[in-house]
Scaffold this motif. Sequence first.
Motif, PDB file in Angstrom:
ATOM      1  N   ALA A 152       5.217  14.870  20.818  1.00 21.86           N
ATOM      2  CA  ALA A 152       4.592  14.496  22.291  1.00 21.86           C
ATOM      3  C   ALA A 152       2.702  14.462  22.547  1.00 21.86           C
ATOM      4  O   ALA A 152       2.516  13.624  23.074  1.00 21.86           O
TER       5      ALA A 152
ATOM      6  N   HIS B 284       3.243  23.190  35.900  1.00 25.55           N
ATOM      7  CA  HIS B 284       3.511  21.791  35.148  1.00 25.55           C
ATOM      8  C   HIS B 284       5.284  22.369  33.920  1.00 25.55           C
ATOM      9  O   HIS B 284       5.146  22.391  33.741  1.00 25.55           O
ATOM     10  N   ASP B 285       5.663  20.770  33.191  1.00 28.79           N
ATOM     11  CA  ASP B 285       6.539  20.874  32.218  1.00 28.79           C
ATOM     12  C   ASP B 285       5.750  20.771  30.812  1.00 28.79           C
ATOM     13  O   ASP B 285       6.644  20.413  30.116  1.00 28.79           O
ATOM     14  N   SER B 286       4.477  20.132  30.685  1.00 31.34           N
ATOM     15  CA  SER B 286       3.984  19.238  29.340  1.00 31.34           C
ATOM     16  C   SER B 286       3.922  19.919  28.330  1.00 31.34           C
ATOM     17  O   SER B 286       4.084  19.726  27.436  1.00 31.34           O
TER      18      SER B 286
END
Length: 504
Positions: free
Chosen positions: A235, A379-381
Amino acid sequence: MQRPNLIFIMTDTQATNMVGCYCGKAVNTRHIDQLAADGLQFMSAYTTAPVCTPARAGIFTGIYSNQSGPWTNNLAPGSNITTMGRYFRDAGYRTGYIGKWHLDGHDYFGTGTCPEEWDPAYWYDGANYLEELTPEQISLWRNGLNSIEDLREHHLGSSFTWAHRISDKAEHFLDSAAEQAEPFLLVLSYDEPHHPFTCPPEYAERYQDFAYDLGSKAFDTLEGKPEHHKLWAQAMGSPVGSDGQYRHPLYFGCNDYVDDQIGRVIAHLDASTLQNTWVIYTSDHGEMMGAHQLVSKGAAMYDDITRIPLIIRPPKEQSQALRGQQITTPVSHIDILPTLMARAGIPQPPILPGQDMLEQLSKEQRGVMVEFNRYEIEHDSFGGFIPIRCWVTSGYKLVINLLGTDELYDRQADADELTNLIENPEYAAVRDQLHDSLLAYMDQIRDPFRSYQWQLRPWRKDAKAQWMGSFRPRPQDGYAPTVRDYDTGMATRGIKVEKKSQSF
């Protein structure tokens, strides 16, 4: 005997891999290195959590973030949690906090509001710094300084930076303290070398052609490693090429720059009339820098982000016995508050699980815990909820990834943490012993995330699920009322086993 003064200095995103006296690299941390030469250098010191707010919770509350409340970024400690400042203020210390807080549950900058346990005349979080900048300067600080050319173009001097202004206020505090009789606790919390990498251009220019050789860690294939490491690598993408070298002039420049700002304060202290003053330095966590194909920090227990510098310099006029030693005993951020309290003669309440580090200098068999739950609430980053507990001893590191596969590393034979030994039968006995120690510690500290799933690992063939049934009241912190027993409404008398035939 006069109680000592205490100066606690911390940086952000500066693990042992960015401090010369630990890593041996040409990163120019000469002032920090001198602190180590003049004091105790802890070689196996670990953060409580490799992410900002949870790490700061461990430092400033003396309790793991899983209990104190901020188990991820941008959550605040509970209203019944006591902090370092309160313990010292109520013991008659003058308390000053200058710099990044990141523990009020708001955001990276803070609210600008000084908690009551610190002196408001010196409180200076990120919101206070922003108030001193124009909108144009704020935009420049956050978004406009992304290269050496940007720093040159805007002719930024040291006085623009948050770090410089922190050091200015620290000098003023020390000048004031020299005229007062009461002892003080002064915390200096620098943001550097954390992004946005703001320093005078000459610092970044020194590293324009510098490459940090990561060695074999740059070529970790992640074979046999947890799945979330591989997802993270896919990612975010490693910035390291086939040469295995990390290049980032602004990060290295800010690392150099914050060392000079720390040096300013130490020089000012040493030139003052202040005596009986201890200096403690550490950082909250590190930066992966492309090691193991990872960048930033988060759900991993590699030394690159969990092994932090920790140095204690005793007062100049004290014995030379504590100077120049390198201590290999594992210690933790959780030990910082008890260590400071011991120097000040403040009784340590039962709620604090840490220990006075100066009493642990020869205890090689000690283990310490590192935790991770989530990177940030917003957030989920960084992968979302990934609960991890890690147990570190002088010889080994065991990592339990509750929702995935686990890790075991031989710290002596595999310092780069390349080979996961979790399924290696030759290490089964030591692995299981580490596992037992971790489970016992999670139970001891009342880790609220504890459950039988931490015990039932695929490689632990002898493990059996066990229901938990004991009641143990919250340990005393010296402030909160005594816990009342649910069944009697009276003050609890301690531990009892809960056996109920019906529920309500």
